[in-house]
Design an enzyme around this catalytic site. Sequence first.
Site, mmCIF file in Angstrom:
data_model
loop_
_atom_site.group_PDB
_atom_site.id
_atom_site.type_symbol
_atom_site.label_atom_id
_atom_site.label_comp_id
_atom_site.label_asym_id
_atom_site.label_seq_id
_atom_site.Cartn_x
_atom_site.Cartn_y
_atom_site.Cartn_z
ATOM 1 N N ASP B 183 -103.234 24.155 88.354
ATOM 2 C CA ASP B 183 -102.798 25.256 87.424
ATOM 3 C C ASP B 183 -101.420 24.794 86.862
ATOM 4 O OD1 ASP B 183 -102.179 27.636 86.127
ATOM 5 O OD2 ASP B 183 -103.978 28.155 87.030
ATOM 6 N N HIS B 213 -98.536 30.913 84.552
ATOM 7 C CA HIS B 213 -99.823 31.182 84.699
ATOM 8 C C HIS B 213 -100.414 30.970 86.206
ATOM 9 C CE1 HIS B 213 -104.231 30.033 84.161
ATOM 10 N NE2 HIS B 213 -104.140 30.825 83.069
ATOM 11 N N SER B 382 -109.174 33.221 82.828
ATOM 12 C CA SER B 382 -108.415 32.716 84.046
ATOM 13 C C SER B 382 -108.372 33.722 85.212
ATOM 14 C CB SER B 382 -106.923 32.384 83.641
ATOM 15 O OG SER B 382 -106.966 31.145 82.787
#
Lengths: 87, 442
Positions: B183, B213, B382
């Site tokens: 990520d 994120h 996600s």
Amino acid sequence: VKLHLKFEQDSDAGGRRAVAKRARLLGAKRVRPMVPGATKPAFRSMYVVELDDDADSSQVIDALNAEDCVQSVEPEFTRGLAAADDA
Amino acid sequence: MSDLPSYEQPEKPLEFMPGEVVLRVEPDAVRGHVSSARALRFDPDEAEALPASLTGPLDYLRVNAGLRAIRPVLSRRRAAFERVRAGRRVKQRLGVAASVIDSAPVEGLSLGTLPARNITPDLLKLVEDSPAVRLIERVPARWLTASPATPDPARNLQWGLRATGWFDANLPDMSDLAVGILDSGIDTTHPDFAGLEIDYVHDGTSRTDVIGHGTHVAGTIASAVNDRVGTAGMGRVRLKVWKVFPDEPQQGTNFYIDPERYIQAIHAVVESDIKVLNLSVAGANKAMFEQDAFGELRKAGVLAVAAMGNGFRKGNDTMYPAAGEGVFAVGSLAEDRTRSDFSNTGPHIDLAAPGSNVLSTHPVRRSKYREKRHYAVKSGTSMATAHVSAAAAMVSARHPTWDADRIAERLRSSAEPLGEMGGRDRTDEHGAGLLNLRAALL
């Protein structure tokens, strides 16, 4: 521009060197392993082809894909984040 | 030592407040003895006008038990009383007077302060024997009845935990298990990751999760539970995080994976002890390199869990790696258990999980590429993927001998059907339904 070059896993070093030479003749600046020091054959057969700015990537892809010891040549893929904006 | 108040019930609670007594006098013992029944002037003459049946007990308390003060706690004239300058004898009498005059709704009530050791049953009985005294007693102790601070103060806002049955599930110990995350990085200094074992690889880039994120995804999976900080992750598991995104966007504000770091990270995952790999990333073009790399993951027994993508309203393209062979694909649900309007659909979807408005950890340090710090709400497949990755790790912990296919099958077969599925076993919108942790861990 970069291309992803995958050799056949059973291809020998001589065949790979010939393909790299061909790539350079077609405008590649450099051909290098994707995963330096890889232990698994699948990863050892993955290479990155760095092209000159004026190289014709389509021509390089077609030419290298025609080589016997090449499994595939593709443009670099893109992946992004799978989240929307903060609420 | 913390100065913060404790909400815990004391081990040995006080029975009575030390040095405090409640005194209630007969109102008639005051009325008719002071000059005005409506408004005290707080004049010493008013103190002297009170009857001996009242002044006698007060004087006894002052002289023999050290009565320090009388406070007419219900008097409307309390502020004026507090300003009175007089000796203890006079002021205590005026205090009792004020507890009757202008006091409501309970007349004659005041609090007295004296040394705790002097408050004896005999003293209280002696004072109470006076006809002017209705009662005198020690002040019973009371304490706050809020429960102790919640184990994770924000977890009630994490609707995904409730929707997946996390609170009721028989959660396994996952401390020996590793989950991989490819990520944007992770803020390992976040307080909600304290004590968590995190192996963080960010070769060629800064350590910072500039986007946030990856920190958000990691928090959903494994932020510390019962640590009295922020949110609760689904389970305590070792994290191995590879930062596969650059520090700067490549196109406007869009960040794209660095394909080389991505493939190198997958190689490292194949070489590791990771059982579950979280891939909250997506892209439309199928790539042979990626397919081959994922083939190696399967051979290594790693369950790759990937996001369906958020482009439903933008063409609903088939996204990879989710659509790749052997990859467990996750779509997103909203709080009302309907498909999130952004969540891609397709025949390759395996499961749906909470993905809209998910609260989780965010980097502590500032970055020009995000607004929120510490915690943030994000939406996306996600976020749904992170829930499922954690669940897959839990199933693996519960059944250590199961391979990736069997874990995937357990997640599908235990899923909760959704109303939108119309009674069907699976749909291209929801896969097998909503992740059901409770059933998956039976």
